[in-house]
Design a protein around this motif. Structure first.
Motif, mmCIF file in Angstrom:
data_model
loop_
_atom_site.group_PDB
_atom_site.id
_atom_site.type_symbol
_atom_site.label_atom_id
_atom_site.label_comp_id
_atom_site.label_asym_id
_atom_site.label_seq_id
_atom_site.Cartn_x
_atom_site.Cartn_y
_atom_site.Cartn_z
ATOM 1 N N PHE A 74 0.848 -1.189 0.000
ATOM 2 C CA PHE A 74 0.000 0.000 0.000
ATOM 3 C C PHE A 74 0.883 1.238 0.000
ATOM 4 O O PHE A 74 1.769 1.389 0.836
ATOM 5 C CB PHE A 74 -0.915 -0.010 1.217
ATOM 6 N N SER A 75 0.632 2.141 -0.914
ATOM 7 C CA SER A 75 1.479 3.321 -1.114
ATOM 8 C C SER A 75 1.203 4.462 -0.156
ATOM 9 O O SER A 75 1.989 5.416 -0.083
ATOM 10 C CB SER A 75 1.287 3.848 -2.547
ATOM 11 N N GLY A 76 0.084 4.429 0.554
ATOM 12 C CA GLY A 76 -0.313 5.576 1.370
ATOM 13 C C GLY A 76 -1.145 6.590 0.619
ATOM 14 O O GLY A 76 -1.517 7.630 1.170
ATOM 15 N N VAL A 77 -1.464 6.313 -0.650
ATOM 16 C CA VAL A 77 -2.307 7.178 -1.473
ATOM 17 C C VAL A 77 -3.619 6.446 -1.735
ATOM 18 O O VAL A 77 -3.606 5.276 -2.118
ATOM 19 C CB VAL A 77 -1.614 7.531 -2.804
ATOM 20 N N GLN A 78 -4.732 7.134 -1.564
ATOM 21 C CA GLN A 78 -6.023 6.443 -1.646
ATOM 22 C C GLN A 78 -7.165 7.414 -1.895
ATOM 23 O O GLN A 78 -7.043 8.619 -1.661
ATOM 24 C CB GLN A 78 -6.287 5.703 -0.336
ATOM 25 N N ILE A 79 -8.269 6.857 -2.385
ATOM 26 C CA ILE A 79 -9.542 7.575 -2.450
ATOM 27 C C ILE A 79 -10.496 6.889 -1.483
ATOM 28 O O ILE A 79 -10.625 5.662 -1.496
ATOM 29 C CB ILE A 79 -10.134 7.565 -3.875
ATOM 30 N N LEU A 80 -11.152 7.675 -0.650
ATOM 31 C CA LEU A 80 -12.087 7.147 0.327
ATOM 32 C C LEU A 80 -13.445 7.813 0.179
ATOM 33 O O LEU A 80 -13.536 8.993 -0.174
ATOM 34 C CB LEU A 80 -11.589 7.392 1.755
ATOM 35 N N SER A 81 -14.492 7.059 0.472
ATOM 36 C CA SER A 81 -15.838 7.606 0.559
ATOM 37 C C SER A 81 -16.129 7.965 2.012
ATOM 38 O O SER A 81 -15.728 7.250 2.937
ATOM 39 C CB SER A 81 -16.860 6.577 0.070
ATOM 40 N N LYS A 82 -16.850 9.042 2.225
ATOM 41 C CA LYS A 82 -17.190 9.426 3.596
ATOM 42 C C LYS A 82 -18.079 8.386 4.268
ATOM 43 O O LYS A 82 -18.078 8.267 5.496
ATOM 44 C CB LYS A 82 -17.863 10.800 3.616
ATOM 45 N N ARG A 83 -18.798 7.590 3.479
ATOM 46 C CA ARG A 83 -19.651 6.572 4.107
ATOM 47 C C ARG A 83 -18.828 5.495 4.804
ATOM 48 O O ARG A 83 -19.340 4.779 5.668
ATOM 49 C CB ARG A 83 -20.577 5.930 3.076
ATOM 50 N N LEU A 84 -17.547 5.397 4.456
ATOM 51 C CA LEU A 84 -16.672 4.456 5.140
ATOM 52 C C LEU A 84 -16.597 4.766 6.631
ATOM 53 O O LEU A 84 -16.322 3.877 7.443
ATOM 54 C CB LEU A 84 -15.270 4.520 4.515
ATOM 55 N N PHE A 85 -16.877 6.017 6.991
ATOM 56 C CA PHE A 85 -16.753 6.462 8.376
ATOM 57 C C PHE A 85 -18.101 6.506 9.110
ATOM 58 O O PHE A 85 -18.167 7.000 10.238
ATOM 59 C CB PHE A 85 -16.089 7.840 8.418
ATOM 60 N N ASP A 86 -19.153 5.992 8.491
ATOM 61 C CA ASP A 86 -20.462 5.979 9.144
ATOM 62 C C ASP A 86 -20.378 5.238 10.482
ATOM 63 O O ASP A 86 -19.874 4.109 10.554
ATOM 64 C CB ASP A 86 -21.510 5.305 8.252
ATOM 65 N N GLY A 87 -20.864 5.883 11.532
ATOM 66 C CA GLY A 87 -20.897 5.263 12.849
ATOM 67 C C GLY A 87 -19.576 5.262 13.587
ATOM 68 O O GLY A 87 -19.479 4.693 14.685
ATOM 69 N N VAL A 88 -18.563 5.900 13.021
ATOM 70 C CA VAL A 88 -17.229 5.889 13.627
ATOM 71 C C VAL A 88 -17.133 6.953 14.725
ATOM 72 O O VAL A 88 -17.584 8.088 14.554
ATOM 73 C CB VAL A 88 -16.149 6.138 12.553
ATOM 74 N N THR A 89 -16.548 6.588 15.839
ATOM 75 C CA THR A 89 -16.272 7.518 16.934
ATOM 76 C C THR A 89 -14.894 8.133 16.735
ATOM 77 O O THR A 89 -13.956 7.442 16.315
ATOM 78 C CB THR A 89 -16.316 6.786 18.283
ATOM 79 N N ILE A 90 -14.753 9.410 17.054
ATOM 80 C CA ILE A 90 -13.456 10.067 16.926
ATOM 81 C C ILE A 90 -12.594 9.670 18.119
ATOM 82 O O ILE A 90 -12.772 10.151 19.245
ATOM 83 C CB ILE A 90 -13.610 11.598 16.836
ATOM 84 N N GLU A 91 -11.681 8.765 17.870
ATOM 85 C CA GLU A 91 -10.763 8.222 18.868
ATOM 86 C C GLU A 91 -9.556 7.692 18.117
ATOM 87 O O GLU A 91 -9.598 7.542 16.889
ATOM 88 C CB GLU A 91 -11.437 7.084 19.637
ATOM 89 N N PRO A 92 -8.460 7.396 18.788
ATOM 90 C CA PRO A 92 -7.300 6.861 18.073
ATOM 91 C C PRO A 92 -7.575 5.472 17.505
ATOM 92 O O PRO A 92 -7.932 4.549 18.234
ATOM 93 C CB PRO A 92 -6.221 6.798 19.167
ATOM 94 N N PHE A 93 -7.431 5.319 16.197
ATOM 95 C CA PHE A 93 -7.518 4.005 15.562
ATOM 96 C C PHE A 93 -6.917 4.080 14.171
ATOM 97 O O PHE A 93 -6.818 5.155 13.568
ATOM 98 C CB PHE A 93 -8.971 3.487 15.505
ATOM 99 N N SER A 94 -6.526 2.926 13.662
ATOM 100 C CA SER A 94 -5.915 2.842 12.344
ATOM 101 C C SER A 94 -6.980 2.727 11.259
ATOM 102 O O SER A 94 -8.027 2.110 11.464
ATOM 103 C CB SER A 94 -4.994 1.618 12.285
ATOM 104 N N LEU A 95 -6.670 3.273 10.096
ATOM 105 C CA LEU A 95 -7.547 3.072 8.946
ATOM 106 C C LEU A 95 -7.699 1.606 8.597
ATOM 107 O O LEU A 95 -8.669 1.222 7.940
ATOM 108 C CB LEU A 95 -7.011 3.835 7.730
ATOM 109 N N ASN A 96 -6.790 0.777 9.047
ATOM 110 C CA ASN A 96 -6.908 -0.654 8.778
ATOM 111 C C ASN A 96 -8.215 -1.233 9.299
ATOM 112 O O ASN A 96 -8.757 -2.179 8.721
ATOM 113 C CB ASN A 96 -5.719 -1.416 9.377
ATOM 114 N N ARG A 97 -8.738 -0.677 10.371
ATOM 115 C CA ARG A 97 -10.023 -1.146 10.889
ATOM 116 C C ARG A 97 -11.121 -0.964 9.844
ATOM 117 O O ARG A 97 -11.961 -1.852 9.638
ATOM 118 C CB ARG A 97 -10.402 -0.370 12.149
ATOM 119 N N LEU A 98 -11.095 0.165 9.150
ATOM 120 C CA LEU A 98 -12.114 0.429 8.139
ATOM 121 C C LEU A 98 -11.839 -0.338 6.849
ATOM 122 O O LEU A 98 -12.771 -0.751 6.158
ATOM 123 C CB LEU A 98 -12.205 1.929 7.874
#
Length: 237
Positions: A175-199
């Motif tokens: 993984f290069s660290g470059v990506q396109i994401l949809s905001k729906r990927l974050f539906d229901g997510v709490t703002i706390e420390p976590f890796s994008l790997n969870r999503l």
């Protein structure tokens, strides 16, 4: 169409880049005549991105001062993580209200790329399909991953669908660290420390994580030694 807004992840502590990061934040370490952060922002601006959100934590004042001295056309906004470092996933989740596009780009500030035959972000955007994807990752063939010392991250099928590397095995793409994401990927997510790997794992389970192979050069600039290695390759590119 390339998303008009992006986020640059720039809040990390840069421990592997010591001793350079004892006196400056990692995004302000210079490679090939410019800071890592400026390289990332210049590539975004060159492909039509209009606004970029940059998150800050370690030596945040230094990063903000550097960004304040930049000139248009790219508008830069700050997502402040001084109080708590939120990692990649939490950092993007906190910054979402500042990101004026859906989908949007996310770029790691310590990864440096050179376009192949076609502009990199144009290649990525051309493959984006909102009906099938929540995340689209730019992947680098393991053999071409300069500065990377791992065993790869993903396998990719002919349609771009991804699966993770099995434990104690090798995968052909990083993984290069470059990506396109949809905001729906974050539906229901709490703002706390976590890796994008969870999503990513959630998207994988739903068949909505895809990839595109990068045809140009790519460098992971994670250590002082990697700076010299990157500049040596670029000098002969």
């Amino acid at each position: 169409m390339i998303p008009i807004a992006a986020m640059v992840l720039a809040a990390g502590l840069g421990k592997r880049m010591r001793p350079l990061t004892a006196t400056r934040p990692k995004p302000l370490v210079e490679v090939a005549g410019a800071t890592l952060l400026d390289h990332a922002l210049a590539r975004l601006a060159s492909e039509g991105v209009r606004t970029a959100v940059v998150n800050v934590h370690y030596m945040a004042d230094r990063v903000e001062a550097h960004l304040a001295a930049r000139k248009p056309p790219l508008e830069v906004r700050i997502s402040d993580e001084r109080v708590q470092l939120l990692e990649t996933g939490g950092g993007v989740a906190k910054a979402l209200p500042l990101i004026d596009a859906d989908p949007f780009l996310v770029v790691n500030s310590d990864n440096f790329w050179i376009d192949g035959a076609r502009p990199t972000l144009e290649t990525l955007a051309a493959q984006w399909d909102s009906s099938r994807m929540d995340a689209l990752l730019l992947l680098v063939p393991l053999a071409n991953a300069n500065g990377y010392e791992g065993a790869g991250d993903f396998h990719m099928d002919a349609c771009g669908a991804l699966r993770r590397r099995a434990e104690r095995r090798i995968a052909p793409y990083v993984f290069s660290g470059v990506q396109i994401l949809s905001k729906r990927l974050f539906d229901g997510v709490t703002i706390e420390p976590f890796s994008l790997n969870r999503l990513y794992d959630r998207a994988l389970a739903e068949g909505r994580l895809h990839g595109v192979a990068h045809s140009g050069l790519w460098f992971h600039v994670g250590t002082p030694a990697a700076i010299a290695e990157t500049e040596a390759v670029l000098a002969h590119a």
